[in-house]
Enzyme design. Structure first.
Site, PDB file in Angstrom:
ATOM      1  N   ARG A   2      -5.332 -23.675 -13.336  1.00  0.00           N
ATOM      2  CA  ARG A   2      -4.668 -23.043 -14.471  1.00  0.00           C
ATOM      3  C   ARG A   2      -3.344 -23.762 -14.686  1.00  0.00           C
ATOM      4  O   ARG A   2      -2.727 -24.244 -13.732  1.00  0.00           O
ATOM      5  CB  ARG A   2      -4.398 -21.572 -14.185  1.00  0.00           C
ATOM      6  CG  ARG A   2      -5.664 -20.749 -14.125  1.00  0.00           C
ATOM      7  CD  ARG A   2      -5.334 -19.256 -14.107  1.00  0.00           C
ATOM      8  NE  ARG A   2      -6.554 -18.486 -14.051  1.00  0.00           N
ATOM      9  CZ  ARG A   2      -6.864 -17.620 -13.073  1.00  0.00           C
ATOM     10  NH1 ARG A   2      -6.021 -17.412 -12.084  1.00  0.00           N
ATOM     11  NH2 ARG A   2      -8.000 -16.957 -13.102  1.00  0.00           N
ATOM     12  N   ARG A  44      -3.830 -23.605  -5.988  1.00  0.00           N
ATOM     13  CA  ARG A  44      -4.914 -22.724  -6.419  1.00  0.00           C
ATOM     14  C   ARG A  44      -5.863 -23.400  -7.412  1.00  0.00           C
ATOM     15  O   ARG A  44      -5.442 -23.987  -8.396  1.00  0.00           O
ATOM     16  CB  ARG A  44      -4.339 -21.466  -7.060  1.00  0.00           C
ATOM     17  CG  ARG A  44      -5.423 -20.450  -7.332  1.00  0.00           C
ATOM     18  CD  ARG A  44      -4.880 -19.090  -7.226  1.00  0.00           C
ATOM     19  NE  ARG A  44      -4.023 -18.819  -8.375  1.00  0.00           N
ATOM     20  CZ  ARG A  44      -3.716 -17.590  -8.751  1.00  0.00           C
ATOM     21  NH1 ARG A  44      -4.181 -16.557  -8.093  1.00  0.00           N
ATOM     22  NH2 ARG A  44      -2.931 -17.412  -9.789  1.00  0.00           N
ATOM     23  N   ARG A  57      18.306  -9.655  -8.742  1.00  0.00           N
ATOM     24  CA  ARG A  57      17.871 -11.017  -9.037  1.00  0.00           C
ATOM     25  C   ARG A  57      19.044 -11.950  -9.311  1.00  0.00           C
ATOM     26  O   ARG A  57      18.865 -13.168  -9.401  1.00  0.00           O
ATOM     27  CB  ARG A  57      16.977 -11.024 -10.292  1.00  0.00           C
ATOM     28  CG  ARG A  57      15.589 -10.538 -10.020  1.00  0.00           C
ATOM     29  CD  ARG A  57      14.731 -10.687 -11.265  1.00  0.00           C
ATOM     30  NE  ARG A  57      13.480  -9.986 -11.093  1.00  0.00           N
ATOM     31  CZ  ARG A  57      12.445 -10.459 -10.443  1.00  0.00           C
ATOM     32  NH1 ARG A  57      12.500 -11.667  -9.923  1.00  0.00           N
ATOM     33  NH2 ARG A  57      11.349  -9.748 -10.307  1.00  0.00           N
ATOM     34  N   LYS A  78       7.331 -12.449   0.046  1.00  0.00           N
ATOM     35  CA  LYS A  78       8.342 -11.394   0.062  1.00  0.00           C
ATOM     36  C   LYS A  78       7.735  -9.994  -0.101  1.00  0.00           C
ATOM     37  O   LYS A  78       8.051  -9.088   0.665  1.00  0.00           O
ATOM     38  CB  LYS A  78       9.348 -11.673  -1.056  1.00  0.00           C
ATOM     39  CG  LYS A  78      10.335 -10.564  -1.332  1.00  0.00           C
ATOM     40  CD  LYS A  78      11.372 -11.018  -2.345  1.00  0.00           C
ATOM     41  CE  LYS A  78      10.762 -11.369  -3.699  1.00  0.00           C
ATOM     42  NZ  LYS A  78      10.471 -10.201  -4.539  1.00  0.00           N
ATOM     43  N   ARG A  87       9.302 -24.026 -12.725  1.00  0.00           N
ATOM     44  CA  ARG A  87       9.586 -22.594 -12.600  1.00  0.00           C
ATOM     45  C   ARG A  87      10.564 -22.341 -11.437  1.00  0.00           C
ATOM     46  O   ARG A  87      11.498 -21.568 -11.565  1.00  0.00           O
ATOM     47  CB  ARG A  87       8.268 -21.846 -12.371  1.00  0.00           C
ATOM     48  CG  ARG A  87       8.275 -20.435 -12.905  1.00  0.00           C
ATOM     49  CD  ARG A  87       6.881 -19.859 -13.020  1.00  0.00           C
ATOM     50  NE  ARG A  87       6.128 -19.973 -11.786  1.00  0.00           N
ATOM     51  CZ  ARG A  87       4.842 -20.311 -11.708  1.00  0.00           C
ATOM     52  NH1 ARG A  87       4.158 -20.578 -12.799  1.00  0.00           N
ATOM     53  NH2 ARG A  87       4.229 -20.381 -10.552  1.00  0.00           N
TER      54      ARG A  87
END
Ligand SMILES: [Zn+2]
Length: 226
Positions: free
Chosen positions: A161, A128, A89, A14, A172
């Site tokens: 991580r 990642r 949001r 985005k 999330r």
């Protein structure tokens, strides 16, 4: 004044697209996070008010956030319009924002939703891997190391991580997607929603964006049309 709202999940690209659109259309890119930090750092009236709420560990009311965006809209570099990135949001914020624009006799020109399926978001966000020695970054599918689990540059071990683990990413997204879809629905209802397939190649997304916006913005001279 053109007021574009960019919508998309984390990992949808985005912000990259918001910056690109702003550049192509000569509009100001306004990231809500930056705006907030600037207002607080500059000690504007709204910035001080916001800081008070944050100091008490409270959520900053939508009216204050909207006020900051209005202040920004009044500055000369925003005269042509803005591309909003990171706001609204929630549906409530979208409503407060529309009401504040209506008082200025402005309205959201278009809300652009960069659509990416959840399974693809998870692939992008959870791929990642980081090298232990020097923090070199790899992506399991988009930029994998030559040898799995080993850094190409220094041979050290790669790790994930906590934030990048699939289960964390999934949890999330479960929190973040429903309010975003509420905002998408809101703009669909108000008739300004444009949806672009965010899973195409980068240049195709750019073309789709401009094509979708071409009519809405009455762009001159074939910009975005072929
Ligand atoms: Zn390394």
């Amino acid at each position: 004044m053109r007021i574009l709202v960019m919508l998309g999940a984390p990992g949808a690209g985005k912000s990259t697209r918001a910056k690109l659109l702003a550049e192509l259309l000569g509009l100001l890119h306004v990231a809500s996070g930056d705006l907030f930090r600037e207002a607080v750092a500059q000690g504007t009236a709204l910035g001080r008010e916001a800081k008070g709420y944050m100091g008490r560990g409270a959520l900053v009311p939508d009216a204050i956030v909207t006020g900051m965006i209005e202040d920004r809209l009044s500055q000369p570099d925003a005269a042509a319009g803005i591309v909003l990135d990171g706001f609204p949001r929630t549906r409530a914020q979208a409503e407060v924002f529309d009401a504040s624009l209506a008082r200025r006799r402005e309205r959201v020109t278009a809300a652009v939703y960069i659509g990416v399926r959840e399974v693809e978001l998870i692939r992008r966000l959870s791929g990642r891997w980081v090298c232990k020695a020097n923090g070199h970054l790899f992506h399991a599918t988009d930029g994998p190391p030559k040898v799995p689990g080993v850094c190409d540059y220094d041979g050290s071990e790669l790790f994930q991580r906590d934030d990048d683990r699939p289960e964390t990413v999934r949890a999330r997204l479960e929190q973040q997607l429903p309010p975003m879809f509420d905002v998408v629905d809101y703009y669909r209802e108000t008739g300004v929603l444009l949806t672009v397939d965010g899973e195409q190649e980068f240049d195709q997304v750019k073309e789709s964006l401009l094509r979708a916006l071409g009519d809405q913005l009455q762009l001159p001279g074939g910009v975005g049309r072929r």
